[in-house]
Design a protein around this motif. Structure first.
Motif, PDB file in Angstrom:
ATOM      1  N   GLY A  93       0.822  -1.208   0.000  1.00 32.44           N
ATOM      2  CA  GLY A  93       0.000   0.000   0.000  1.00 32.44           C
ATOM      3  C   GLY A  93       0.851   1.250   0.000  1.00 32.44           C
ATOM      4  N   HIS A  94       0.261   2.329   0.554  1.00 32.70           N
ATOM      5  CA  HIS A  94       1.001   3.608   0.514  1.00 32.70           C
ATOM      6  C   HIS A  94       1.789   3.857   1.789  1.00 32.70           C
ATOM      7  CE1 HIS A  94      -2.168   5.210   3.021  1.00 32.70           C
ATOM      8  NE2 HIS A  94      -3.086   4.999   2.093  1.00 32.70           N
ATOM      9  N   HIS A  95       1.635   2.963   2.748  1.00 33.78           N
ATOM     10  CA  HIS A  95       2.404   3.024   4.010  1.00 33.78           C
ATOM     11  C   HIS A  95       2.233   4.370   4.736  1.00 33.78           C
ATOM     12  CE1 HIS A  95       4.093  -0.498   2.168  1.00 33.78           C
ATOM     13  NE2 HIS A  95       4.628   0.217   1.202  1.00 33.78           N
ATOM     14  N   CYS A  96       1.049   4.976   4.608  1.00 32.39           N
ATOM     15  CA  CYS A  96       0.793   6.290   5.239  1.00 32.39           C
ATOM     16  C   CYS A  96       1.828   7.313   4.780  1.00 32.39           C
ATOM     17  CB  CYS A  96       0.788   6.207   6.761  1.00 32.39           C
ATOM     18  SG  CYS A  96      -0.534   5.197   7.388  1.00 32.39           S
ATOM     19  N   ALA A  97       2.229   7.201   3.532  1.00 34.10           N
ATOM     20  CA  ALA A  97       3.181   8.175   2.974  1.00 34.10           C
ATOM     21  C   ALA A  97       2.763   8.433   1.518  1.00 34.10           C
ATOM     22  CB  ALA A  97       4.594   7.642   3.073  1.00 34.10           C
ATOM     23  N   GLN A  98       1.552   8.930   1.353  1.00 35.65           N
ATOM     24  CA  GLN A  98       1.036   9.114  -0.012  1.00 35.65           C
ATOM     25  C   GLN A  98       1.889  10.057  -0.863  1.00 35.65           C
ATOM     26  OE1 GLN A  98      -3.185   9.942   0.382  1.00 35.65           O
ATOM     27  NE2 GLN A  98      -3.657   7.766   0.485  1.00 35.65           N
ATOM     28  N   PRO A  99       2.459  11.141  -0.289  1.00 34.73           N
ATOM     29  CA  PRO A  99       3.303  11.994  -1.133  1.00 34.73           C
ATOM     30  C   PRO A  99       4.488  11.226  -1.765  1.00 34.73           C
ATOM     31  CG  PRO A  99       2.690  13.180   0.839  1.00 34.73           C
ATOM     32  CD  PRO A  99       2.211  11.772   1.032  1.00 34.73           C
ATOM     33  N   VAL A 100       4.997  10.214  -1.063  1.00 35.27           N
ATOM     34  CA  VAL A 100       6.106   9.423  -1.636  1.00 35.27           C
ATOM     35  C   VAL A 100       5.594   8.643  -2.846  1.00 35.27           C
ATOM     36  CG1 VAL A 100       7.781   7.581  -1.207  1.00 35.27           C
ATOM     37  CG2 VAL A 100       7.306   9.260   0.577  1.00 35.27           C
ATOM     38  N   MET A 101       4.401   8.069  -2.699  1.00 34.99           N
ATOM     39  CA  MET A 101       3.834   7.291  -3.812  1.00 34.99           C
ATOM     40  C   MET A 101       3.578   8.223  -5.005  1.00 34.99           C
ATOM     41  SD  MET A 101       3.974   4.443  -2.364  1.00 34.99           S
ATOM     42  CE  MET A 101       4.886   4.590  -0.834  1.00 34.99           C
ATOM     43  N   LYS A 102       3.135   9.448  -4.708  1.00 36.35           N
ATOM     44  CA  LYS A 102       2.886  10.418  -5.787  1.00 36.35           C
ATOM     45  C   LYS A 102       4.195  10.784  -6.468  1.00 36.35           C
ATOM     46  CE  LYS A 102      -1.418  11.921  -3.845  1.00 36.35           C
ATOM     47  NZ  LYS A 102      -2.052  12.714  -2.823  1.00 36.35           N
TER      48      LYS A 102
END
Ligand code: PMP
Length: 459
Positions: free
Chosen positions: A414-423
């Motif tokens: 998932g995004h590991h509660c770090a959505q800006p990194v995924m973006k």
């Protein structure tokens, strides 16, 4: 066509032989290691040659959950960045507390209350030593890193002006983004973001541009939870001090850092360092903010209630001294006892040995994953600790994680509660394998083999 089939067949057999040989080598290595450990312990050489072998098999015996089977397979637990398993000593400390020591702290003259208070304050002292803080009154107990960061965001922003700036980084966990956004909305503050590069490393070169007169708070993670990248927080804060002076508050989100690196808050020269105990082999629901005493003293309380007051009157209330000012209500005393037991346990094994072992695991995992066809490892060139993020070409991380789970391998997707990194990487999420002191090379070996099977199944 026939030649290609034959070539594929031979390659497969060669791979199988290679794997079997490597596995046998591991077993031999394990045997040699155990013999060395035995001999060194018996002869007292350990101290002379200054080489200590961590007996991983013995260590694993301390963690009851590692003996569980999941989906009929022996558990391979690689979700340690989410939470670590707990050793018997920690479970026993909680059990002992409720059987023999349970009472509310700081409030009673009776013996049991004093026993509980002594225990609570002793652990505060242990945490202080563990982080090399100056005084144990610098240690404030919270529910976890999230609560610690919310406490700081709420209290520190009360004294700064509209238009002032808070600098965080692009690789932060949501817990080090959202509290600042809430405070910024409430008080008209501006959030600036230090970008990461394509290796997940902070763009240190952009600090000059982003720091300025209006910067009042800088908050960055010690180790990123989504990519495992170790940030040079000392370098960041040194830049902050040179450019903006002593008045800027420097904060470390140490939720992952304290687990995989030695933390010396004085050497790091941070004002505050937050962590959650449950990632450090201790119970859930307890955490720490370590802060400089002179700063705590001038800060307003975060929550109101019992324990945090000096005098209450309907005409007004005066507040207790730190750390109690920031610990409103009944604390999680049993969990604090568990944290104390976890720190004792880590000290017995030795942090240097733990981190050396984890580095070996990280290197091996990265090498194996990088050599697996179709797998992309993120932040491959960056210094990392604890976690390794990857994706398989053409596969959704969720499917990879679900199938691995069927094979007994627990990873996080998932995004590991770090959505800006995924973006930043333009991806929906990653698969993340994360390690602990009890992770073995054999587990990594089995995990990568399982991953190869998943890839074949989904191809
Ligand atoms: N920061 C980082 C870097 C984390 O990894 C986590 C937990 N994943 C947190 C903050 C929040 O920790 P907790 O949920 O224990 O409060």
């Amino acid at each position: 066509m026939l030649r290609r089939l034959a070539k594929g067949f031979i390659t497969e057999i060669a791979k199988k032989i290679y794997r079997k040989t490597i596995f046998r080598l591991f077993s031999d290595f394990e045997k040699i290691r155990r013999v060395c450990l035995f001999v060194s312990l018996q002869s007292g050489w350990k101290n002379c040659i200054k080489v200590k072998f961590m007996d991983i098999s013995a260590i694993r015996e301390d963690f009851p959950l590692l003996k569980e089977k999941v989906n009929g397979k022996p558990l391979i637990y690689l979700d340690n960045a989410a939470t670590t398993q707990k050793p018997d000593k920690v479970i026993a400390a909680i059990d002992y507390y409720y059987r023999h020591q349970n009472a509310n702290v700081h409030r009673g003259v009776h013996t049991l209350s004093q026993t509980a208070t002594d225990l609570f304050e002793t652990v505060r002292g242990k945490v202080c030593k563990f982080m090399n803080a100056r005084e144990s009154c610098e240690i404030v107990f919270t529910r976890g890193a999230t609560e610690g960061l919310n406490l700081l965001a709420e209290t520190l922003t009360q004294s700064i002006k509209t238009g002032d700036e808070i600098l965080i980084s692009e690789s932060e966990h949501h817990s080090n983004i959202v509290p600042w956004q809430l405070a910024a909305q409430k008080r008209g503050l501006v959030i600036k973001v230090l970008p990461i590069d394509d290796e997940g490393m902070l763009r240190y070169d952009m600090l000059d541009e982003l720091l300025g007169e209006k910067t009042k708070i800088v908050s960055v993670a010690h180790v990123s939870n989504s990519l495992g990248v170790v940030n040079d927080v000392k370098a960041v804060f040194s830049k902050v001090r040179n450019k903006c002076g002593k008045e800027v508050r420097t904060i470390v989100d140490g939720a992952q850092g304290i687990v995989h690196r030695k933390v010396d808050v004085q050497d790091m020269d941070c004002d505050f360092y937050c962590f959650s105990a449950h990632k450090l082999y201790a119970p859930m629901g307890i955490g720490v903010v370590c802060g400089k005493q002179e700063l705590w003293e001038n800060m307003p309380p975060y929550q109101g209630g019992g324990e945090m007051i000096k005098d209450v009157d309907f005409s007004g209330t005066t507040f207790n001294v730190p750390p109690y000012r920031f610990e409103a209500g009944t604390p999680a005393v049993a969990d604090v006892a568990g944290l104390g037991a976890a720190l004792d346990y880590l000290e017995t094994i030795g942090l240097d040995d733990i981190f050396a072992h984890e580095n070996v695991i990280m290197e091996y995992a990265q090498e194996r994953l990088s050599n697996t066809k179709g797998v992309k490892v993120y932040a491959a060139k960056a210094p990392k600790a604890g976690s390794l993020s990857f994706n398989v070409e053409g596969l959704h991380p969720f499917d990879v994680g679900t199938l691995l789970d069927q094979m007994g391998v627990a990873i996080r997707t998932g995004h590991h509660c770090a959505q800006p990194v995924m973006k930043h990487f333009d991806i929906p999420g990653t698969a993340r394998a994360s390690f602990a002191l009890y992770t073995t090379k054999e587990e990594i070996y089995t995990f990568v083999n399982a991953l190869e099977r998943v890839i074949k199944m989904l191809a």
